[in-house]
Motif scaffolding. Structure first.
Motif, PDB file in Angstrom:
ATOM      1  N   GLU A 140    -134.128  87.629 -53.809  1.00  0.00           N
ATOM      2  CA  GLU A 140    -133.264  86.534 -53.408  1.00  0.00           C
ATOM      3  C   GLU A 140    -133.412  86.314 -51.908  1.00  0.00           C
ATOM      4  O   GLU A 140    -133.475  87.281 -51.144  1.00  0.00           O
ATOM      5  N   ASP A 142    -131.919  83.729 -48.645  1.00  0.00           N
ATOM      6  CA  ASP A 142    -130.963  82.686 -48.255  1.00  0.00           C
ATOM      7  C   ASP A 142    -130.721  82.789 -46.761  1.00  0.00           C
ATOM      8  O   ASP A 142    -131.092  83.776 -46.124  1.00  0.00           O
ATOM      9  N   GLU A 143    -130.101  81.761 -46.200  1.00  0.00           N
ATOM     10  CA  GLU A 143    -129.770  81.780 -44.788  1.00  0.00           C
ATOM     11  C   GLU A 143    -128.350  81.278 -44.581  1.00  0.00           C
ATOM     12  O   GLU A 143    -127.784  80.597 -45.446  1.00  0.00           O
ATOM     13  N   THR A 144    -127.748  81.641 -43.449  1.00  0.00           N
ATOM     14  CA  THR A 144    -126.380  81.247 -43.166  1.00  0.00           C
ATOM     15  C   THR A 144    -126.183  81.140 -41.667  1.00  0.00           C
ATOM     16  O   THR A 144    -126.983  81.660 -40.879  1.00  0.00           O
ATOM     17  N   ARG A 193    -133.568  76.293 -40.123  1.00  0.00           N
ATOM     18  CA  ARG A 193    -133.715  76.462 -41.572  1.00  0.00           C
ATOM     19  C   ARG A 193    -134.879  75.653 -42.135  1.00  0.00           C
ATOM     20  O   ARG A 193    -134.923  75.372 -43.326  1.00  0.00           O
TER      21      ARG A 193
END
Length: 212
Positions: A140, A142-144, A193
């Motif tokens: 998995e 993802d970025e935040t 992103r």
């Protein structure tokens, strides 16, 4: 030399033989038996002439070297330099500088700094920097954004600190995380992103063919 090197001079001589490098690394990477990085099978055969293993199972990338999935894989620097530099860093009680590595291994200081930086990062990982995934693992990614929530800030503070929203939130750090389900996790501060930023990081940290 049948025994492992005990001094820098012995290490340089010992690792000048590519077969010694391969054996030294293989024993530490696969203490029980050599396994295919792609499928995890231990039914592999070593080709001494080409110095690669071949998995008996038919799949993509069934041939692999000891460098596959390690910090050495995508580097043109020879294993003799890499393993000796790793040995130096692991055995010098007072540490070792890039200038020492450059002098002893006959490489440029820039190259030595690159090697030292990569080895130090790998030593922080119990799997010595090996890529995530492989053997059917699921990944998995993802970025935040990391920073205070705008709704919790006073109006004057919000006006001063929050320059925008979404991808324009310049006052927050963008952090990317890559998780191996049931296993390891890696995080990295990134500039944005955009696909051009994220894809190289995934390629660097995840085994080719993994389910992402």
């Amino acid at each position: 030399m049948s025994r492992e090197p005990k001094s820098l001079q012995e290490a340089i001589l010992y690792f000048s033989d590519l077969n010694n490098c391969i054996n030294y690394l293989a024993v530490r990477r696969w203490p029980n038996a050599v396994t295919c990085p792609s499928c995890g099978s231990d039914k592999v055969k070593f080709n001494a002439k080409r110095r690669v293993w071949q998995c008996s199972t038919h799949h993509a990338k069934r041939q692999f070297s000891v460098k596959v999935g390690t910090i050495y894989e995508d580097s043109p620097i020879g294993l003799d330099k890499w393993i000796t530099a790793t040995w130096m860093l692991s055995n010098c009680k007072n540490g070792v500088s890039s200038y020492e590595i450059a002098r002893d291994l006959k490489v440029t200081q820039k190259t030595a700094w690159f090697m030292l930086h990569r080895i130090r990062l790998a030593l922080q990982d119990e799997n010595f920097g090996s890529k995530l995934g492989g053997g059917g693992s699921e990944i998995e990614a993802d970025e935040t954004f990391i920073g205070g929530k705008a709704r919790n800030m006073h109006k004057s503070v919000k006006a001063r600190r929050i320059a925008g929203q979404g991808q324009a939130a310049k006052d927050k750090l963008v952090v990317m995380g890559i998780l191996e389900r049931g296993g390891r996790i890696r995080t990295k501060i990134i500039a944005d992103r955009q696909k051009e930023t994220l894809q190289p990081i995934i390629r660097q940290n995840v085994e080719a063919g993994s389910a992402i």
